[in-house]
Design a protein around this motif. Structure first.
Motif, PDB file in Angstrom:
ATOM      1  N   LEU A  59       7.192  59.278   8.477  1.00  0.00           N
ATOM      2  CA  LEU A  59       7.655  58.015   9.052  1.00  0.00           C
ATOM      3  C   LEU A  59       7.597  56.884   8.025  1.00  0.00           C
ATOM      4  O   LEU A  59       8.516  56.059   7.931  1.00  0.00           O
ATOM      5  N   PHE A  60       6.511  56.849   7.246  1.00  0.00           N
ATOM      6  CA  PHE A  60       6.383  55.817   6.223  1.00  0.00           C
ATOM      7  C   PHE A  60       7.446  56.002   5.139  1.00  0.00           C
ATOM      8  O   PHE A  60       8.078  55.040   4.701  1.00  0.00           O
ATOM      9  N   GLY A  61       7.641  57.239   4.716  1.00  0.00           N
ATOM     10  CA  GLY A  61       8.672  57.514   3.720  1.00  0.00           C
ATOM     11  C   GLY A  61      10.060  57.170   4.219  1.00  0.00           C
ATOM     12  O   GLY A  61      10.889  56.629   3.480  1.00  0.00           O
ATOM     13  N   MET A  62      10.315  57.451   5.495  1.00  0.00           N
ATOM     14  CA  MET A  62      11.605  57.115   6.095  1.00  0.00           C
ATOM     15  C   MET A  62      11.840  55.610   6.082  1.00  0.00           C
ATOM     16  O   MET A  62      12.942  55.133   5.790  1.00  0.00           O
ATOM     17  N   ILE A  64      13.981  62.288  10.624  1.00  0.00           N
ATOM     18  CA  ILE A  64      13.466  61.735  11.878  1.00  0.00           C
ATOM     19  C   ILE A  64      13.244  62.830  12.922  1.00  0.00           C
ATOM     20  O   ILE A  64      12.231  62.860  13.616  1.00  0.00           O
ATOM     21  N   SER A  65      14.211  63.746  13.010  1.00  0.00           N
ATOM     22  CA  SER A  65      14.173  64.781  14.044  1.00  0.00           C
ATOM     23  C   SER A  65      12.903  65.620  14.045  1.00  0.00           C
ATOM     24  O   SER A  65      12.418  65.998  15.124  1.00  0.00           O
ATOM     25  N   PRO A  66      12.322  65.979  12.875  1.00  0.00           N
ATOM     26  CA  PRO A  66      11.115  66.814  12.900  1.00  0.00           C
ATOM     27  C   PRO A  66       9.970  66.221  13.707  1.00  0.00           C
ATOM     28  O   PRO A  66       9.221  66.954  14.367  1.00  0.00           O
ATOM     29  N   THR A  78      18.569  55.254  -5.667  1.00  0.00           N
ATOM     30  CA  THR A  78      17.869  54.054  -6.094  1.00  0.00           C
ATOM     31  C   THR A  78      16.360  54.303  -6.019  1.00  0.00           C
ATOM     32  O   THR A  78      15.906  55.250  -5.359  1.00  0.00           O
ATOM     33  N   LEU A  79      15.591  53.445  -6.675  1.00  0.00           N
ATOM     34  CA  LEU A  79      14.144  53.646  -6.738  1.00  0.00           C
ATOM     35  C   LEU A  79      13.496  53.684  -5.350  1.00  0.00           C
ATOM     36  O   LEU A  79      12.668  54.580  -5.070  1.00  0.00           O
ATOM     37  N   PRO A  80      13.824  52.751  -4.415  1.00  0.00           N
ATOM     38  CA  PRO A  80      13.210  52.831  -3.083  1.00  0.00           C
ATOM     39  C   PRO A  80      13.539  54.143  -2.368  1.00  0.00           C
ATOM     40  O   PRO A  80      12.678  54.705  -1.689  1.00  0.00           O
ATOM     41  N   LYS A  81      14.776  54.608  -2.533  1.00  0.00           N
ATOM     42  CA  LYS A  81      15.154  55.847  -1.860  1.00  0.00           C
ATOM     43  C   LYS A  81      14.434  57.043  -2.469  1.00  0.00           C
ATOM     44  O   LYS A  81      14.056  57.981  -1.762  1.00  0.00           O
TER      45      LYS A  81
END
Length: 347
Positions: free
Chosen positions: A335-338, A306-308, A177-180
């Protein structure tokens, strides 16, 4: 005669009144009986719904807890991998880790009396997962010799992109999807910013990074493959079976590439091997395959986004790895992209 007729009329009136009273009592009894049944059924329905809701909450809590545990294990695993090869060598580090892990898994299956199915679909799942374990571990252990531990986990942040594309293509998941897509691109941009300092790694460092990237691809293929087979196996069975498939390949590879018993066993290396065998292999793999079974493959890929962040801090804190401004900016972008990837919805 008149007296007789009056007596008969009174008797009739008494009979009618008695009948009415009996009828009213009967109606009341039926109404109360039916009311009690309705209340009983209502209570049963409410109890059943509450039980189902409690089970759903418990399941969701287990999934979230497993997800967090895997993040913590994966955040410390890259540094442990790096330390485990300092002295014994990376091939011995892998082989020893797998021996410890498989031994504990077999012990766990015996204690829990968990059956290890060997029907066709189960074997297919074992091969899918075992291939991923072997390919991923070999690439990561080799690459860990030449790049900082934090960057290993950072490289695995690319997994959501590869896994999402594969899942959309193979499993038909609604993962693009677009957000992803926006969230994934932001995460990728953060990784590019962080890895922009990769030129300082040197030639072997760049080779190590490429090999770790191959590990990312192998793990993504394995995750989607396991999801597609959908054998619905117990998590312990899937982990044990996949380790049984992978173990002979690790042993053969060690014999071909090394085959010599190490002469150096630093305490840090030994502790790292034990940690990797017990926690990263047994606990980590069991929880990882558990969330694969209960989450979309593309969402599982968020583990590697997240792990990195945590791995970079672990490497800096315990191994004195440098975290420069580019790493901070890239981490913030990840973090923002996640957040966009996971929580933003376009209506």
């Amino acid at each position: 005669m008149h007296c007789a007729n009056g007596a008969i009329n009174k008797l009739k009136n008494f009979t009618v009144e008695t009948s009415k009273g009996h009828s009213d009592q009967t109606s009341c009894g039926l109404f109360c009986f039916r009311g009690e049944k309705l209340i009983k059924y209502h209570r049963v329905g409410v109890t059943t719904k509450a039980k189902k809701m409690s089970q759903q909450i418990s399941k969701q809590s287990t999934i979230i807890g497993s997800f967090i545990a895997v993040v913590l294990i994966w955040s410390t695993t890259p540094l442990a991998i790096k330390w485990s090869g300092e002295g014994p060598g990376f091939m011995f580090g892998i082989a020893a880790r797998m021996v410890i892990g498989l031994s504990l898994l077999l012990l766990l299956t015996a204690i829990l009396r968990t059956k290890l199915p060997w029907h066709r679909q189960a074997v297919h799942s074992y091969v899918a997962a075992g291939t991923g374990i072997y390919g991923t571990m070999m690439c990561v252990y080799w690459g860990a010799q030449y790049i900082p531990s934090g960057l290993i986990s950072v490289m695995f942040g690319l997994t959501p992109i590869i896994t999402g594309v594969m899942a959309a293509r193979v499993l038909g998941e609604d993962s693009l999807t677009l957000p992803k897509i926006i969230g994934t691109l932001l995460g990728l941009l953060g990784l590019i910013i962080i890895f922009g300092r990769g030129s300082s790694l040197g030639e072997l460092g760049m080779h190590g990074a490429i090999v770790v990237f191959i590990a990312v691809i192998v793990q993504s293929i394995s995750a989607v493959w396991v999801k597609r087979v959908h054998a619905n196996l117990p998590t312990v069975s899937l982990t044990t079976g996949s380790m049984l498939i992978a173990m002979p390949f690790f042993a053969i590879t060690w014999l071909l590439l090394d085959g010599q018993w190490p002469t150096l066993f630093p305490e840090r290396a030994v502790a790292s091997i034990i940690y990797l065998g017990a926690f990263a292999t047994v606990v980590g793999f069991i929880l990882y395959f558990y969330i694969i079974k209960h989450m979309q493959a593309s969402s599982v890929g968020l583990l590697n986004l997240i792990s990195p962040v945590f791995a970079l801090f672990v490497g800096h804190w315990l191994n004195h790895e440098v975290i420069d401004s580019a790493v901070w900016v890239g981490t913030a972008m990840i973090l923002f992209g996640m957040s966009v990837y996971q929580w933003v919805k376009i209506r």
